[in-house]
Design an enzyme around this catalytic site. Sequence first.
Site, PDB file in Angstrom:
ATOM      1  N   ASP A 151      -4.519   0.933  -9.518  1.00 28.16           N
ATOM      2  CA  ASP A 151      -5.959   0.685  -9.673  1.00 28.16           C
ATOM      3  C   ASP A 151      -6.348   0.502 -11.138  1.00 28.16           C
ATOM      4  OD1 ASP A 151      -5.772   1.186  -7.010  1.00 28.16           O
ATOM      5  OD2 ASP A 151      -6.828   3.107  -7.057  1.00 28.16           O
ATOM      6  N   SER A 153     -11.788   0.954  -5.347  1.00 28.92           N
ATOM      7  CA  SER A 153     -11.419   1.514  -6.634  1.00 28.92           C
ATOM      8  C   SER A 153     -12.580   1.673  -7.619  1.00 28.92           C
ATOM      9  CB  SER A 153     -10.339   0.612  -7.236  1.00 28.92           C
ATOM     10  OG  SER A 153      -9.683   1.255  -8.236  1.00 28.92           O
ATOM     11  N   SER A 197     -13.402   4.480  -8.722  1.00 28.73           N
ATOM     12  CA  SER A 197     -12.977   5.514  -9.686  1.00 28.73           C
ATOM     13  C   SER A 197     -12.286   4.895 -10.893  1.00 28.73           C
ATOM     14  CB  SER A 197     -12.004   6.513  -9.051  1.00 28.73           C
ATOM     15  OG  SER A 197     -12.411   6.855  -7.780  1.00 28.73           O
ATOM     16  N   ASP A 222       2.908   2.137  -4.937  1.00 30.67           N
ATOM     17  CA  ASP A 222       2.890   2.227  -6.411  1.00 30.67           C
ATOM     18  C   ASP A 222       3.493   3.526  -6.930  1.00 30.67           C
ATOM     19  OD1 ASP A 222       0.637   3.764  -5.656  1.00 30.67           O
ATOM     20  OD2 ASP A 222      -0.722   2.852  -7.132  1.00 30.67           O
ATOM     21  N   TYR A 235      -3.507  12.249   0.716  1.00 31.72           N
ATOM     22  CA  TYR A 235      -2.841  11.463  -0.330  1.00 31.72           C
ATOM     23  C   TYR A 235      -1.768  12.318  -1.022  1.00 31.72           C
ATOM     24  CZ  TYR A 235      -2.306   8.063  -4.092  1.00 31.72           C
ATOM     25  OH  TYR A 235      -1.787   7.130  -4.968  1.00 31.72           O
ATOM     26  N   GLU A 278       0.848  -1.207   0.000  1.00 34.65           N
ATOM     27  CA  GLU A 278       0.000   0.000   0.000  1.00 34.65           C
ATOM     28  C   GLU A 278       0.875   1.246   0.000  1.00 34.65           C
ATOM     29  OE1 GLU A 278      -3.124   0.088  -1.148  1.00 34.65           O
ATOM     30  OE2 GLU A 278      -3.679  -1.287   0.462  1.00 34.65           O
TER      31      GLU A 278
HETATM   32  C1  GLA Z   1      -5.234   4.792  -4.143  1.00 34.47           C
HETATM   33  C2  GLA Z   1      -4.462   5.130  -5.417  1.00 34.47           C
HETATM   34  C3  GLA Z   1      -3.462   4.018  -5.776  1.00 34.47           C
HETATM   35  C4  GLA Z   1      -2.585   3.669  -4.577  1.00 34.47           C
HETATM   36  C5  GLA Z   1      -3.435   3.437  -3.335  1.00 34.47           C
HETATM   37  C6  GLA Z   1      -2.592   3.235  -2.109  1.00 34.47           C
HETATM   38  O1  GLA Z   1      -6.052   3.677  -4.372  1.00 34.47           O
HETATM   39  O2  GLA Z   1      -5.348   5.313  -6.498  1.00 34.47           O
HETATM   40  O3  GLA Z   1      -2.677   4.412  -6.884  1.00 34.47           O
HETATM   41  O4  GLA Z   1      -1.616   4.650  -4.362  1.00 34.47           O
HETATM   42  O5  GLA Z   1      -4.327   4.507  -3.084  1.00 34.47           O
HETATM   43  O6  GLA Z   1      -1.834   2.079  -2.201  1.00 34.47           O
END
Ligand code: GLA
Length: 388
Positions: free
Chosen positions: A166, A122, A124, A32, A215, A29
């Site tokens: 994602d 996810s 989105s 990426d 974030y 987590e």
């Molecule tokens: C969100 C982002 C991903 C990743 C996660 C955390 O889902 O869209 O790209 O960074 O958070 O792992």
Amino acid sequence: MLDVFRRIYGSADGIRVFRAPGRVNLIGEHTDYNLGFVLPVALQLATYVATTPSSDARLHIYSEHKQQMREWTIAAIPFLEREHDWTDYPVGVARELIRAGFAVKPANLLVRSTVPEGSGLSSSAALEVSCALALLQGRRIGRLELAQLCQRAEHNFVGIPCGIMDQYVSIFGQAHSAIELDCRSFTHRPVYLPESAAFVAVNSMVKHALAASAYKDRVKECITAMDHLRQHYPSAASLRDVSLEEFIEAAPSLPDLLARRARHVITENRRVARFVEAASRVDLQEMGMLLVDSHRSLQHDYEVSCAELDFLVDTALTIDGVCGARMTGGGFGGSAVVMLQPNAAPDFESRMIAAYRERFGLTPQVYPCRPSSGAGEVTNFETIAAAG
Ligand code: GLA
């Protein structure tokens, strides 16, 4: 879906339907965007977009869930501003398609989704990818190019500097396995999960307002941590290139907060490798332990958890048959993923629901995490009917 489409648009002649799944990330987590490793699973929860050509010069889009219809002239798309609602995703994608040389043609779109919004599963990316496929209407595009195009929609229009996980797993996900993705080389391999383990996502039903700004802060903090670490290790391009031993040596020269952020990312990358290795040995205990270590690291070092997620994880760990649990996705709400022995499941669900309800007054939804295939056109319309 056909009935609804006819009701909204009058006719469903020439209809095509595209599907893109949500995901649960098992481990890895916030690695990426640091070019590290992740281990997501594409879910059966998915977004479906049905489309027909339109005879006017417009793009029409209807969300079944929101019961909202929106439309724009095709010519206006490159100049649209963010609305701060669900339409930012299709518009962002349409803009990126145009930029990449794929003309967006007049069309009617209908969106149906079984990925709960704000669940950290996810929704989105599922919306972006399914809309991109619908707007492409079968025109060819490389799968990696499609993932990167949808990621750019999020960067350039939605305003979130997200990693590739994602969108990538929504496209490359595989039935029967998780995928271990290297976010630097954009390559992946399937990771088969032990049949003796089941994974479920438990939705906290909250998404704290802080999520988007936090974030962005974390992305920046990692860049700054790297600026410090590069003074010690000039050839390191990202946190992925710094070993734990090197980090420990350099850590005293970093401000405490940055050291903790970097420590999370560096140890999390190692946990992905260890988890994959433990899965191959069917070592459920080790896998479960790594999930819990990941959660603690996200809770204390990376500080992206919240009371609701900590409660879900801590409660799960008191229930017989649970191997491990952690928050999944960006954090500040959304879901926890729990690994359990299949025979523990029925009792597990009712106990989780009762405990969470008593503490937060909300009923968490629980979803089985069965790996599904990545995005594509749906030709069997029964699949869509079964999706609700
Ligand atoms: C969100 C982002 C991903 C990743 C996660 C955390 O889902 O869209 O790209 O960074 O958070 O792992």
